[in-house]
Scaffold this active site. Structure first.
Site, PDB file in Angstrom:
ATOM      1  N   ARG A   8       0.857  -1.185   0.000  1.00 34.53           N
ATOM      2  CA  ARG A   8       0.000   0.000   0.000  1.00 34.53           C
ATOM      3  C   ARG A   8       0.890   1.231   0.000  1.00 34.53           C
ATOM      4  O   ARG A   8       2.049   1.180   0.426  1.00 34.53           O
ATOM      5  CB  ARG A   8      -0.917   0.015   1.226  1.00 34.53           C
ATOM      6  CG  ARG A   8      -1.863  -1.187   1.315  1.00 34.53           C
ATOM      7  CD  ARG A   8      -2.697  -1.113   2.588  1.00 34.53           C
ATOM      8  NE  ARG A   8      -3.616  -2.237   2.693  1.00 34.53           N
ATOM      9  CZ  ARG A   8      -3.333  -3.374   3.334  1.00 34.53           C
ATOM     10  NH1 ARG A   8      -2.158  -3.529   3.918  1.00 34.53           N
ATOM     11  NH2 ARG A   8      -4.221  -4.356   3.382  1.00 34.53           N
ATOM     12  N   LYS A  66      -2.047  -2.005   7.443  1.00 33.01           N
ATOM     13  CA  LYS A  66      -3.459  -1.770   7.745  1.00 33.01           C
ATOM     14  C   LYS A  66      -3.901  -2.695   8.877  1.00 33.01           C
ATOM     15  O   LYS A  66      -3.621  -3.886   8.854  1.00 33.01           O
ATOM     16  CB  LYS A  66      -4.288  -2.033   6.487  1.00 33.01           C
ATOM     17  CG  LYS A  66      -5.732  -1.586   6.602  1.00 33.01           C
ATOM     18  CD  LYS A  66      -6.448  -1.731   5.277  1.00 33.01           C
ATOM     19  CE  LYS A  66      -7.886  -1.246   5.345  1.00 33.01           C
ATOM     20  NZ  LYS A  66      -8.581  -1.388   4.067  1.00 33.01           N
ATOM     21  N   HIS A  72      -2.488   2.455  -6.011  1.00 33.50           N
ATOM     22  CA  HIS A  72      -3.032   1.231  -5.412  1.00 33.50           C
ATOM     23  C   HIS A  72      -3.350   0.172  -6.476  1.00 33.50           C
ATOM     24  O   HIS A  72      -3.431  -1.020  -6.170  1.00 33.50           O
ATOM     25  CB  HIS A  72      -4.297   1.549  -4.609  1.00 33.50           C
ATOM     26  CG  HIS A  72      -4.648   0.512  -3.600  1.00 33.50           C
ATOM     27  ND1 HIS A  72      -3.923   0.323  -2.438  1.00 33.50           N
ATOM     28  CD2 HIS A  72      -5.644  -0.413  -3.572  1.00 33.50           C
ATOM     29  CE1 HIS A  72      -4.466  -0.671  -1.744  1.00 33.50           C
ATOM     30  NE2 HIS A  72      -5.514  -1.126  -2.407  1.00 33.50           N
ATOM     31  N   ARG A 109      -0.872  -2.593  -6.641  1.00 36.18           N
ATOM     32  CA  ARG A 109      -1.070  -3.662  -5.653  1.00 36.18           C
ATOM     33  C   ARG A 109      -2.067  -4.696  -6.180  1.00 36.18           C
ATOM     34  O   ARG A 109      -1.847  -5.894  -6.075  1.00 36.18           O
ATOM     35  CB  ARG A 109      -1.552  -3.046  -4.337  1.00 36.18           C
ATOM     36  CG  ARG A 109      -1.947  -4.051  -3.253  1.00 36.18           C
ATOM     37  CD  ARG A 109      -2.304  -3.295  -1.976  1.00 36.18           C
ATOM     38  NE  ARG A 109      -3.087  -4.101  -1.049  1.00 36.18           N
ATOM     39  CZ  ARG A 109      -2.574  -4.879  -0.113  1.00 36.18           C
ATOM     40  NH1 ARG A 109      -1.262  -4.991   0.007  1.00 36.18           N
ATOM     41  NH2 ARG A 109      -3.351  -5.543   0.720  1.00 36.18           N
ATOM     42  N   HIS A 127      -4.017  -9.768   4.105  1.00 40.33           N
ATOM     43  CA  HIS A 127      -5.465  -9.833   4.306  1.00 40.33           C
ATOM     44  C   HIS A 127      -5.790 -10.737   5.490  1.00 40.33           C
ATOM     45  O   HIS A 127      -5.259 -11.842   5.592  1.00 40.33           O
ATOM     46  CB  HIS A 127      -6.154 -10.382   3.046  1.00 40.33           C
ATOM     47  CG  HIS A 127      -6.153  -9.413   1.907  1.00 40.33           C
ATOM     48  ND1 HIS A 127      -6.370  -9.793   0.603  1.00 40.33           N
ATOM     49  CD2 HIS A 127      -5.968  -8.062   1.870  1.00 40.33           C
ATOM     50  CE1 HIS A 127      -6.308  -8.733  -0.180  1.00 40.33           C
ATOM     51  NE2 HIS A 127      -6.066  -7.676   0.560  1.00 40.33           N
ATOM     52  N   TYR A 166      -9.778 -11.441  -6.449  1.00 37.49           N
ATOM     53  CA  TYR A 166      -8.880 -11.475  -7.612  1.00 37.49           C
ATOM     54  C   TYR A 166      -9.154 -12.661  -8.525  1.00 37.49           C
ATOM     55  O   TYR A 166      -8.751 -12.650  -9.679  1.00 37.49           O
ATOM     56  CB  TYR A 166      -7.427 -11.484  -7.146  1.00 37.49           C
ATOM     57  CG  TYR A 166      -7.061 -10.241  -6.371  1.00 37.49           C
ATOM     58  CD1 TYR A 166      -6.956  -9.008  -7.010  1.00 37.49           C
ATOM     59  CD2 TYR A 166      -6.860 -10.275  -4.993  1.00 37.49           C
ATOM     60  CE1 TYR A 166      -6.654  -7.847  -6.300  1.00 37.49           C
ATOM     61  CE2 TYR A 166      -6.552  -9.137  -4.277  1.00 37.49           C
ATOM     62  CZ  TYR A 166      -6.451  -7.928  -4.932  1.00 37.49           C
ATOM     63  OH  TYR A 166      -6.158  -6.792  -4.235  1.00 37.49           O
TER      64      TYR A 166
END
Length: 484
Positions: free
Chosen positions: A342, A367, A431, A434, A457, A466
């Site tokens: 990120r 994050k 982004h 990514r 994640h 994805y």
């Protein structure tokens, strides 16, 4: 009734073909008019349009009027009627509510005084940078907390919260204070003043309650979440400022629902914005006011659309990276793509986070305040070594021209310039690199579980998005149309 109104009518209508303007002639079936049309040398019958046509010129129109005089009336009302264009997108009828649209007025734009850390003769100060203004200069000369450092030619203050409070008061009339990205404020009363200095504070203005910010800070919410929640609660309070803070604190669940329902009907706010507002208001009632009798967990939330992320092809990624001539800028963009980082994770990288012996990058405080490791490309490692020799950063892997962390906005500007130079038309942001990293790994056959770990994640469902955009194995599926 005049004699002319009793005559049959010939209508002239506009017609365009291959960029040229013509006139299409229409009339009710009449053998005399048809005979007269065939006699006109400037009028031709079109087999394509199954009608008589002529050139769209003033001379042709005048000749038509003379040619049919006494036999028919030539009507040009449709010829000069403006075209009815239909918009490509539909229209939405929205609720008109000015209070909901802009509950907080803004003060007129003022000059900015930027605060950033400065080390001088072993002491730390806060440097005041600004574009020269006589009013600001006079205010700083008369300030109780600012002093002039002749050696570095600038005004400075101490890093104490009380000094910044005083400076805010002294400069309130002539300037706004902005903090450099590298500065962190733990005095929540000062932070609230900094964030609210751009709003008009009329007689009914309700500032954000200090216990709200202190509770968020105590629970270790991130600085970005703090700022977002502050602005959203401030908006909620000032939409209802006529009722007073006491009445607002006693709101029922239905009144809170009505506020957010009005935001949906206004049509100018995203689903994410509304959901964040619900979370911010919910935190206020539950965690600050302890209003447990109101079941705010049942607050109505708009359903978030499941949109697929934008992904660049490998060719477009290569074009963008190749178009980046500056070595530092190229390393920045390569990091975003090579490790699936990120934008905030890139600027927070320290020199020690590049673990070349293990071919890993250590991501600290990503994050959700999670640490993780990700891939360190060999090609990237070579570029990083060349970059280090050229720039010699001290603490952060990427530092600004005057030291300190690189800024998020600088990376966005670098990406925007490289994308434009590369001629890539697809919509993309930093982004997007990514998203492209994850999608290209999946197309290479990498297990989804490993991609989840690399991206950081918490849930595999986040990573599974994805699978909906990858071309992996889709090229082996034949459409039934191709087999007809």
């Amino acid at each position: 009734m005049s004699y002319a109104n009793l005559l049959p009518v010939i209508f002239l209508n506009p017609l365009e073909q291959e960029g040229k303007r013509f006139i299409r002639i229409w009339h009710k079936p009449n053998p005399f008019i048809s005979k007269r049309l065939k006699e006109a040398t400037w009028i031709r019958y079109s087999k394509t349009y199954k009608c008589f046509v002529m050139h769209h010129t003033g001379q042709a129109i005048e000749m038509a009027h003379q040619h049919f005089q006494g036999l028919a009336r030539v009507d040009t009302s449709y010829l000069f009627k403006p075209r009815r264009l239909r918009p490509a997108l539909g229209a939405v009828v929205l609720q008109q509510d000015k209070a909901m649209a802009e509950p907080l007025g803004k003060v007129p734009v003022k000059p900015v005084v930027r605060l950033q850390l400065l080390e001088h003769q072993g002491k730390q100060y806060v440097q005041l940078s600004y574009r020269y203004s006589k009013e600001i200069y006079i205010s700083l000369k008369q300030s109780k907390v600012a002093k002039w450092l002749p050696e570095v030619q600038c005004f400075v203050i101490s890093g104490e919260g009380s000094s910044m409070h005083t400076l805010l008061t002294e400069l309130e009339r002539v300037a706004q204070l902005w903090l450099a990205q590298t500065m962190r404020v733990q005095d929540m009363s000062l932070q609230a003043r900094l964030w609210e200095q751009s709003y008009l504070k009329d007689s009914g203005y309700i500032p954000c309650p200090l216990p709200y910010l202190e509770k968020l800070f105590l629970l270790n919410y991130s600085p970005s979440t703090l700022r977002t929640y502050h602005s959203l609660l401030l908006r909620f309070l000032n939409v209802h400022k006529a009722k007073g803070l006491g009445s607002i604190n006693a709101f029922s669940e239905e009144q809170i629902n009505h506020y957010h329902r009005s935001m949906v009907q206004a049509g100018t706010y995203s689903v994410s914005f509304i959901n964040q507002s619900i979370n911010a208001v919910k935190f206020y009632y539950q965690r600050v006011l302890s209003r447990h009798e109101v079941q705010l967990n049942q607050v109505e939330r708009p359903e978030k659309p499941e949109r697929l992320p934008q992904v660049l092809s490998k060719q477009d990624v290569l074009k963008i990276l190749s178009a980046t001539d500056n070595l530092k800028h190229r390393c920045l963009l390569q990091l975003l793509y090579a490790g699936g980082l990120r934008i905030g994770e890139v600027i927070n990288l320290r020199l020690t986070d590049v673990q070349s012996e293990r071919n890993l990058l250590l991501i600290r405080g990503g994050k959700g305040k999670k640490d993780r490791t990700t891939l360190l490309s060999q090609r990237l490692l070579e570029n990083l070594r060349a970059y280090y020799k050229a720039y010699r950063p001290k603490v952060w892997l990427f530092e600004g021209q005057t030291g300190g962390q690189y800024t998020v906005e600088s990376i966005r500007n670098v990406f925007r310039a490289s994308k434009e130079k590369a001629g890539v038309k697809a919509p993309a942001t930093p982004h997007t690199l990514r998203h492209s990293f994850a999608t290209h790994l999946l197309e290479q056959g990498t297990d989804l579980r490993y991609i989840q770990v690399l991206l950081g994640h918490r849930s595999s469902k986040t990573t599974e998005v994805y699978t909906h955009i990858t071309t992996h194995a889709l090229d082996k599926i034949v459409s039934p149309l191709d087999n007809l």
